[in-house]
Design a protein around this motif. Structure first.
Motif, PDB file in Angstrom:
ATOM      1  N   HIS A 255       0.829  -1.215   0.000  1.00  0.00           N
ATOM      2  CA  HIS A 255       0.000   0.000   0.000  1.00  0.00           C
ATOM      3  C   HIS A 255       0.861   1.262   0.000  1.00  0.00           C
ATOM      4  N   SER A 256       2.060   1.196  -0.606  1.00  0.00           N
ATOM      5  CA  SER A 256       2.916   2.376  -0.608  1.00  0.00           C
ATOM      6  C   SER A 256       2.493   3.379  -1.681  1.00  0.00           C
ATOM      7  N   HIS A 257       1.725   2.933  -2.652  1.00  0.00           N
ATOM      8  CA  HIS A 257       1.238   3.858  -3.668  1.00  0.00           C
ATOM      9  C   HIS A 257      -0.013   4.553  -3.151  1.00  0.00           C
ATOM     10  N   LEU A 258      -0.037   5.855  -3.272  1.00  0.00           N
ATOM     11  CA  LEU A 258      -1.224   6.611  -2.899  1.00  0.00           C
ATOM     12  C   LEU A 258      -2.068   6.822  -4.152  1.00  0.00           C
ATOM     13  N   ALA A 259      -3.334   6.489  -4.061  1.00  0.00           N
ATOM     14  CA  ALA A 259      -4.197   6.544  -5.242  1.00  0.00           C
ATOM     15  C   ALA A 259      -4.298   7.955  -5.807  1.00  0.00           C
ATOM     16  N   GLN A 260      -4.297   8.968  -4.973  1.00  0.00           N
ATOM     17  CA  GLN A 260      -4.482  10.343  -5.433  1.00  0.00           C
ATOM     18  C   GLN A 260      -3.175  11.101  -5.601  1.00  0.00           C
ATOM     19  N   ASP A 261      -2.038  10.412  -5.517  1.00  0.00           N
ATOM     20  CA  ASP A 261      -0.739  11.066  -5.611  1.00  0.00           C
ATOM     21  C   ASP A 261      -0.444  11.422  -7.063  1.00  0.00           C
ATOM     22  N   SER A 262      -0.253  12.703  -7.351  1.00  0.00           N
ATOM     23  CA  SER A 262      -0.014  13.132  -8.726  1.00  0.00           C
ATOM     24  C   SER A 262       1.367  12.715  -9.216  1.00  0.00           C
ATOM     25  N   LYS A 263       2.293  12.445  -8.305  1.00  0.00           N
ATOM     26  CA  LYS A 263       3.644  12.049  -8.695  1.00  0.00           C
ATOM     27  C   LYS A 263       3.802  10.533  -8.776  1.00  0.00           C
ATOM     28  N   ASP A 264       2.729   9.809  -8.523  1.00  0.00           N
ATOM     29  CA  ASP A 264       2.759   8.360  -8.620  1.00  0.00           C
ATOM     30  C   ASP A 264       2.929   7.990 -10.086  1.00  0.00           C
ATOM     31  N   GLU A 265       3.863   7.101 -10.385  1.00  0.00           N
ATOM     32  CA  GLU A 265       4.184   6.800 -11.772  1.00  0.00           C
ATOM     33  C   GLU A 265       3.429   5.588 -12.310  1.00  0.00           C
ATOM     34  N   ARG A 266       2.322   5.231 -11.714  1.00  0.00           N
ATOM     35  CA  ARG A 266       1.527   4.135 -12.262  1.00  0.00           C
ATOM     36  C   ARG A 266       0.884   4.582 -13.565  1.00  0.00           C
ATOM     37  N   SER A 267       0.707   3.636 -14.456  1.00  0.00           N
ATOM     38  CA  SER A 267       0.085   3.976 -15.733  1.00  0.00           C
ATOM     39  C   SER A 267      -1.405   4.244 -15.519  1.00  0.00           C
ATOM     40  N   ILE A 268      -1.992   4.901 -16.484  1.00  0.00           N
ATOM     41  CA  ILE A 268      -3.408   5.219 -16.388  1.00  0.00           C
ATOM     42  C   ILE A 268      -4.228   3.939 -16.353  1.00  0.00           C
ATOM     43  N   ALA A 269      -3.787   2.941 -17.132  1.00  0.00           N
ATOM     44  CA  ALA A 269      -4.509   1.665 -17.153  1.00  0.00           C
ATOM     45  C   ALA A 269      -4.485   1.008 -15.776  1.00  0.00           C
ATOM     46  N   ASN A 270      -3.347   1.062 -15.106  1.00  0.00           N
ATOM     47  CA  ASN A 270      -3.249   0.488 -13.764  1.00  0.00           C
ATOM     48  C   ASN A 270      -4.131   1.246 -12.780  1.00  0.00           C
ATOM     49  N   LYS A 271      -4.172   2.561 -12.905  1.00  0.00           N
ATOM     50  CA  LYS A 271      -5.013   3.358 -12.007  1.00  0.00           C
ATOM     51  C   LYS A 271      -6.483   3.039 -12.226  1.00  0.00           C
ATOM     52  N   LEU A 272      -6.886   2.906 -13.498  1.00  0.00           N
ATOM     53  CA  LEU A 272      -8.281   2.580 -13.798  1.00  0.00           C
ATOM     54  C   LEU A 272      -8.647   1.193 -13.280  1.00  0.00           C
ATOM     55  N   GLU A 273      -7.727   0.244 -13.430  1.00  0.00           N
ATOM     56  CA  GLU A 273      -7.983  -1.106 -12.936  1.00  0.00           C
ATOM     57  C   GLU A 273      -8.145  -1.104 -11.423  1.00  0.00           C
ATOM     58  N   ARG A 274      -7.314  -0.346 -10.735  1.00  0.00           N
ATOM     59  CA  ARG A 274      -7.389  -0.264  -9.272  1.00  0.00           C
ATOM     60  C   ARG A 274      -8.724   0.345  -8.840  1.00  0.00           C
ATOM     61  N   GLU A 275      -9.153   1.400  -9.507  1.00  0.00           N
ATOM     62  CA  GLU A 275     -10.419   2.035  -9.148  1.00  0.00           C
ATOM     63  C   GLU A 275     -11.598   1.086  -9.385  1.00  0.00           C
ATOM     64  N   LYS A 276     -11.515   0.307 -10.473  1.00  0.00           N
ATOM     65  CA  LYS A 276     -12.586  -0.651 -10.749  1.00  0.00           C
ATOM     66  C   LYS A 276     -12.642  -1.708  -9.654  1.00  0.00           C
ATOM     67  N   ARG A 277     -11.481  -2.190  -9.215  1.00  0.00           N
ATOM     68  CA  ARG A 277     -11.446  -3.173  -8.133  1.00  0.00           C
ATOM     69  C   ARG A 277     -11.958  -2.569  -6.835  1.00  0.00           C
ATOM     70  N   ARG A 278     -11.646  -1.305  -6.578  1.00  0.00           N
ATOM     71  CA  ARG A 278     -12.102  -0.653  -5.345  1.00  0.00           C
ATOM     72  C   ARG A 278     -13.619  -0.524  -5.330  1.00  0.00           C
ATOM     73  N   GLU A 279     -14.225  -0.273  -6.474  1.00  0.00           N
ATOM     74  CA  GLU A 279     -15.680  -0.161  -6.540  1.00  0.00           C
ATOM     75  C   GLU A 279     -16.334  -1.507  -6.248  1.00  0.00           C
ATOM     76  N   ASP A 280     -15.703  -2.588  -6.713  1.00  0.00           N
ATOM     77  CA  ASP A 280     -16.283  -3.915  -6.554  1.00  0.00           C
ATOM     78  C   ASP A 280     -16.147  -4.478  -5.155  1.00  0.00           C
ATOM     79  N   GLU A 281     -15.076  -4.111  -4.442  1.00  0.00           N
ATOM     80  CA  GLU A 281     -14.857  -4.709  -3.126  1.00  0.00           C
ATOM     81  C   GLU A 281     -15.718  -4.018  -2.062  1.00  0.00           C
TER      82      GLU A 281
END
Length: 118
Positions: A41-67
């Motif tokens: 959990h070291s990545h912050l979802a709202q961190d603008s400097k987080d270097e995750r790809s947009i696809a990874n961010k979208l996938e994470r948000e989709k999983r968060r909605e489902d759980e």
């Protein structure tokens, strides 16, 4: 003459902070530290400097909605229903803020009911 034995004083035998490490030992210790550097959990979802790809961010948000919200404690669930309930469950009188929150929540629900019927 405390601290002295029959064969000399203790300073001769204790290394203290006067240790000299080999470079290989220092490198090994640093590598062991690096192995444990990454935290869950070291990545912050709202961190603008987080270097995750947009696809990874979208996938994470989709999983968060489902759980479901399994990480909520019993008190958190109770406070969502009624702000005064956690204090009552513990046998205490609710705080002034909790009472005000309960009043506001009741007023909002009443207003929503009134607008829904109007």
């Amino acid at each position: 003459m405390s601290g002295q034995s029959n064969v000399g004083n203790s300073g001769v035998y204790e290394a203290g902070d006067q240790r000299n490490y080999k470079d290989s030992e220092i490198k090994q210790a640093q590598e062991e530290k690096r192995f444990h550097e990454g935290k869950e959990h070291s990545h912050l979802a709202q961190d603008s400097k987080d270097e995750r790809s947009i696809a990874n961010k979208l996938e994470r948000e989709k999983r968060r909605e489902d759980e479901p919200d399994n990480n909520l404690t019993e008190e958190d669930r109770a406070s969502q229903l009624d702000p005064t309930l956690p204090a009552k469950l513990h046998g205490n009188e609710p705080s002034k803020g909790a009472k005000i929150d309960a009043e506001l929540q009741a007023e909002e629900e009443e207003e929503l009911r009134r607008k829904g019927k109007a």
